[in-house]
Design an enzyme around this catalytic site. Sequence first.
Site, PDB file in Angstrom:
ATOM      1  N   HIS A 236      25.354 -16.189  28.838  1.00 51.26           N
ATOM      2  CA  HIS A 236      24.935 -17.177  27.862  1.00 51.26           C
ATOM      3  C   HIS A 236      25.556 -18.538  28.115  1.00 51.26           C
ATOM      4  CE1 HIS A 236      28.541 -15.532  25.871  1.00 51.26           C
ATOM      5  NE2 HIS A 236      28.494 -16.384  24.874  1.00 51.26           N
TER       6      HIS A 236
ATOM      7  N   HIS B 258      36.866 -18.560  18.529  1.00 52.48           N
ATOM      8  CA  HIS B 258      36.065 -19.698  19.005  1.00 52.48           C
ATOM      9  C   HIS B 258      36.551 -20.990  18.361  1.00 52.48           C
ATOM     10  CE1 HIS B 258      33.653 -16.061  19.595  1.00 52.48           C
ATOM     11  NE2 HIS B 258      33.000 -16.696  20.529  1.00 52.48           N
TER      12      HIS B 258
ATOM     13  N   HIS C  40      28.709 -10.667  20.796  1.00 54.76           N
ATOM     14  CA  HIS C  40      29.117 -10.950  19.405  1.00 54.76           C
ATOM     15  C   HIS C  40      28.410 -12.200  18.847  1.00 54.76           C
ATOM     16  CE1 HIS C  40      32.727 -13.059  21.552  1.00 54.76           C
ATOM     17  NE2 HIS C  40      31.783 -13.948  21.320  1.00 54.76           N
TER      18      HIS C  40
ATOM     19  N   GLU D  96      33.271 -14.923  28.881  1.00 53.97           N
ATOM     20  CA  GLU D  96      33.712 -13.991  27.824  1.00 53.97           C
ATOM     21  C   GLU D  96      33.751 -12.554  28.345  1.00 53.97           C
ATOM     22  OE1 GLU D  96      32.339 -16.131  23.621  1.00 53.97           O
ATOM     23  OE2 GLU D  96      31.191 -14.428  24.323  1.00 53.97           O
TER      24      GLU D  96
HETATM   25  C1  DHB Z   1      26.664 -17.900  20.526  1.00 51.61           C
HETATM   26  C2  DHB Z   1      28.021 -18.006  20.278  1.00 51.61           C
HETATM   27  C3  DHB Z   1      28.910 -17.105  20.829  1.00 51.61           C
HETATM   28  O1  DHB Z   1      30.231 -17.117  20.563  1.00 51.61           O
HETATM   29  C4  DHB Z   1      28.467 -16.112  21.659  1.00 51.61           C
HETATM   30  O2  DHB Z   1      29.392 -15.316  22.218  1.00 51.61           O
HETATM   31  C5  DHB Z   1      27.111 -15.984  21.893  1.00 51.61           C
HETATM   32  C6  DHB Z   1      26.212 -16.891  21.324  1.00 51.61           C
HETATM   33  C7  DHB Z   1      25.704 -18.854  19.892  1.00 51.61           C
HETATM   34  O3  DHB Z   1      26.149 -19.810  19.260  1.00 51.61           O
HETATM   35  O4  DHB Z   1      24.497 -18.635  20.021  1.00 51.61           O
HETATM   36 FE    FE Z   2      31.417 -15.953  21.793  1.00 50.17          FE
END
Ligand code: DHB
Ligand code: FE
Length: 280
Positions: free
Chosen positions: A193, A59, A12, A240
């Site tokens: 990530h 978030h 997302h 996540e």
């Molecule tokens: C980013 C933020 C998110 O919540 C995520 O799930 C993936 C990437 C970002 O800030 O790049």
């Molecule tokens: Fe996220």
Amino acid sequence: MARITAGVTTSHVPAVGMAVDLGKTQEPYWKPMFEGYEFSKQWMKDNTPDVAIIVYNDHASYFGMEIMPTFAMGIADKYGICDEGYGPRPVPDVVGAPELSTFLAASLIMQDFDMTILNVLDVDHGLTVPMSLMFGTPDKWPTKVIPLPVNVVMNPQPSGERCLALGKAIRKAVQAYDEDLSVQVWGTGGMSHQIQGARAGLVNAPWDKQFMDDLVNDPETLQYKPHLEYMIEAGSEGVELIMWLIMRGAMGDKVDEVYRFYHVPASNTAVGHMIMTPKE
Ligand code: DHB
Ligand code: FE
């Protein structure tokens, strides 16, 4: 009887929402990523559910350090849009399914999942970016939505076992609802990530792909993966992915994999996406 007809997982990434909102999806950087969702948009047109239960995380956009429910369920008839960072996206409000969600919340609580009940909620990119990826940019979303926020942003987060079990309880609850409705369950977030710190930009493609395989074929083992492994292998935000286990639990024992897509990079993360249908 209501039926669970499919499961969807997708990252997302907020920058993906920006690319949609600013008309950049055909730019060279974004085009290959959005092409990976073309199949899904068509499939979703052919298989639009009456209701999508969307498991996602806030978030610290609507919730925050003051209040952070572990598992919550929206039971409102409408949800507003909010976000961190770039601010609220210009997308339609999300229409709820108050009767079904009230029934599900009661059923889950009777199955010992003490859901926080949300009569008011604004939803952030965790929910709206997957909607854009699956439905594009309609004036009105084509399906009703039951938001199911999960805390994956502050310690302590729920275990993988608890997430898979919640999915199983959702399946039971949906199947006990006495109206003929097609219901999908979505799990958003991931894949690997890390958006801050020394390892920012970490992407572990072999680990991500194994996670997808295990999600389809061996969720009963996958549920025991410790949070520390998500963090070490998939970065500080990789946890996540436990939300995908909730979707998987709702599918029953066996699934057919309809579609899979994996792409790097989007912003500084890996994008993963799957569609699956319950076998029985
Ligand atoms: C980013 C933020 C998110 O919540 C995520 O799930 C993936 C990437 C970002 O800030 O790049
Ligand atoms: Fe996220």
